[in-house]
Design an enzyme around this catalytic site. Structure first.
Site, mmCIF file in Angstrom:
data_model
loop_
_atom_site.group_PDB
_atom_site.id
_atom_site.type_symbol
_atom_site.label_atom_id
_atom_site.label_comp_id
_atom_site.label_asym_id
_atom_site.label_seq_id
_atom_site.Cartn_x
_atom_site.Cartn_y
_atom_site.Cartn_z
ATOM 1 N N ARG A 102 32.523 36.439 29.083
ATOM 2 C CA ARG A 102 32.052 37.828 29.389
ATOM 3 C C ARG A 102 32.638 38.523 28.067
ATOM 4 O O ARG A 102 33.837 38.547 27.771
ATOM 5 C CB ARG A 102 32.400 38.473 30.427
ATOM 6 N N ASP A 197 41.819 39.526 36.824
ATOM 7 C CA ASP A 197 41.180 38.461 35.992
ATOM 8 C C ASP A 197 41.486 37.185 36.329
ATOM 9 O O ASP A 197 42.806 36.945 35.855
ATOM 10 C CB ASP A 197 41.744 38.820 34.583
ATOM 11 N N ASP A 200 42.909 34.919 33.599
ATOM 12 C CA ASP A 200 44.407 35.501 33.003
ATOM 13 C C ASP A 200 45.517 35.011 33.997
ATOM 14 O O ASP A 200 46.574 34.384 33.654
ATOM 15 C CB ASP A 200 44.186 36.884 32.950
HETATM 16 C C1 PRP Z 1 35.002 35.649 34.452
HETATM 17 C C2 PRP Z 1 34.663 34.668 35.733
HETATM 18 C C3 PRP Z 1 33.493 34.317 35.677
HETATM 19 C C4 PRP Z 1 32.920 35.592 35.113
HETATM 20 C C5 PRP Z 1 32.148 36.371 36.301
HETATM 21 O O1 PRP Z 1 34.821 34.846 33.302
HETATM 22 O O2 PRP Z 1 35.499 33.414 35.737
HETATM 23 O O3 PRP Z 1 33.003 33.275 35.080
HETATM 24 O O4 PRP Z 1 33.918 36.343 34.739
HETATM 25 O O5 PRP Z 1 31.648 37.375 35.917
HETATM 26 P P1 PRP Z 1 30.167 37.868 36.147
HETATM 27 O O6 PRP Z 1 29.614 37.387 37.439
HETATM 28 O O7 PRP Z 1 29.913 39.434 35.910
HETATM 29 O O8 PRP Z 1 29.458 37.159 34.894
HETATM 30 P P2 PRP Z 1 35.246 35.346 31.727
HETATM 31 O O9 PRP Z 1 34.074 35.688 30.887
HETATM 32 O O10 PRP Z 1 36.288 36.598 32.101
HETATM 33 O O11 PRP Z 1 36.022 33.973 31.160
HETATM 34 P P3 PRP Z 1 37.379 33.027 31.506
HETATM 35 O O12 PRP Z 1 36.753 32.297 32.668
HETATM 36 O O13 PRP Z 1 37.339 32.478 30.218
HETATM 37 O O14 PRP Z 1 38.432 34.165 31.740
HETATM 38 N N1 URA Z 2 35.928 38.114 36.155
HETATM 39 C C1 URA Z 2 37.252 38.049 36.612
HETATM 40 O O1 URA Z 2 38.201 37.351 36.444
HETATM 41 N N2 URA Z 2 37.575 39.251 37.545
HETATM 42 C C2 URA Z 2 36.537 39.964 38.102
HETATM 43 O O2 URA Z 2 36.869 40.989 38.968
HETATM 44 C C3 URA Z 2 35.379 40.137 37.562
HETATM 45 C C4 URA Z 2 35.073 39.046 36.480
#
Ligand code: PRP
Ligand code: URA
Length: 208
Positions: A102, A197, A200
């Protein structure tokens, strides 16, 4: 669309430990594995079996064998935390990957990787802990259905009404299995109450 919110004391306990901001990455990863195990059992309850005879040390008896392959597809990166319990449960599982991230300002996901096994005749488990806006899961489902998937369940730790609505409007046949339907999203599109997150917290990349 089928939304299945697991109602089990251990699910509630594990989710609470994940929500707790004091839970550090090692325990966060362990709780994620345990919770995913429970979610996966539910998401595969409907897999067909074929009957046959098995010889025990004492006598023949009726037995059952799974009649459908399971394919697990974690959305990178946070979905990786949910993969190990699936490969433990289903030794013959095939694993595909979809990489999405995202944008921090717009919350719109950008695709950066994909690698998929054949999907046509399998029960496909899409793994992503957070169903927030639903944009990432919807993009991943586009990829899976374009690649031939027909039977897909989305497994997440926490879902929002917005995310469920997004998937329902585009893929009503996809079942969602989750530990909680949370209240909604904040201005930055983080889930409330949520657990922060997920990636993270899983990998210790937050600034705390
Ligand atoms: C986070 C999570 C999902 C997404 C959900 O990933 O793991 O994939 O956000 O959000 P949405 O429903 O609004 O699309 P992120 O993009 O932060 O990547 P990461 O898993 O690499 O931390
Ligand atoms: N992705 C995350 O990791 N946490 C949230 O709350 C939303 C999107």
């Amino acid at each position: 669309m089928a939304l299945i919110v697991l109602d089990h004391p251990l699910v509630k306990h594990l989710l609470t430990r994940l929500r707790d901001e004091q839970t550090e990455p090692a325990r966060f990863r362990a709780y994620t594995r345990q919770l995913t195990f429970l979610l996966a059992i539910e998401a595969t309850r409907g897999i067909p079996v074929v009957s046959g005879t098995v010889q025990t040390p004492l006598e023949p008896t009726e037995g059952h064998t799974l009649a459908k392959t399971v394919v697990a597809v974690p959305i990178l990166r946070a979905g990786l935390g949910m993969l190990e319990p699936i490969t433990d449960l289903f030794p013959d599982v095939r694993v595909g990957y979809v990489g999405l991230e995202r944008d921090e300002q717009t919350a719109i996901a950008r695709a950066y990787y994909r690698k998929l096994p054949p999907l046509e005749d399998s029960r496909v488990l899409l793994l992503d802990p957070m169903l927030a806006t639903g944009g990432s899961a919807a993009q991943a489902l586009d990829v899976l259905f374009e690649a031939g998937a027909r039977d897909v369940a989305h497994i997440c730790v926490v879902a929002t009404p917005e995310g469920v609505q997004t998937l329902d409007s585009r893929y009503p046949e996809v079942e969602i299995y989750t530990a909680s339907l949370d209240r909604g999203l904040n201005a930055q599109k983080y889930i409330l109450p949520g657990l922060g997150d997920f990636g993270d917290r899983l990998y210790g990349t937050n600034a705390r």
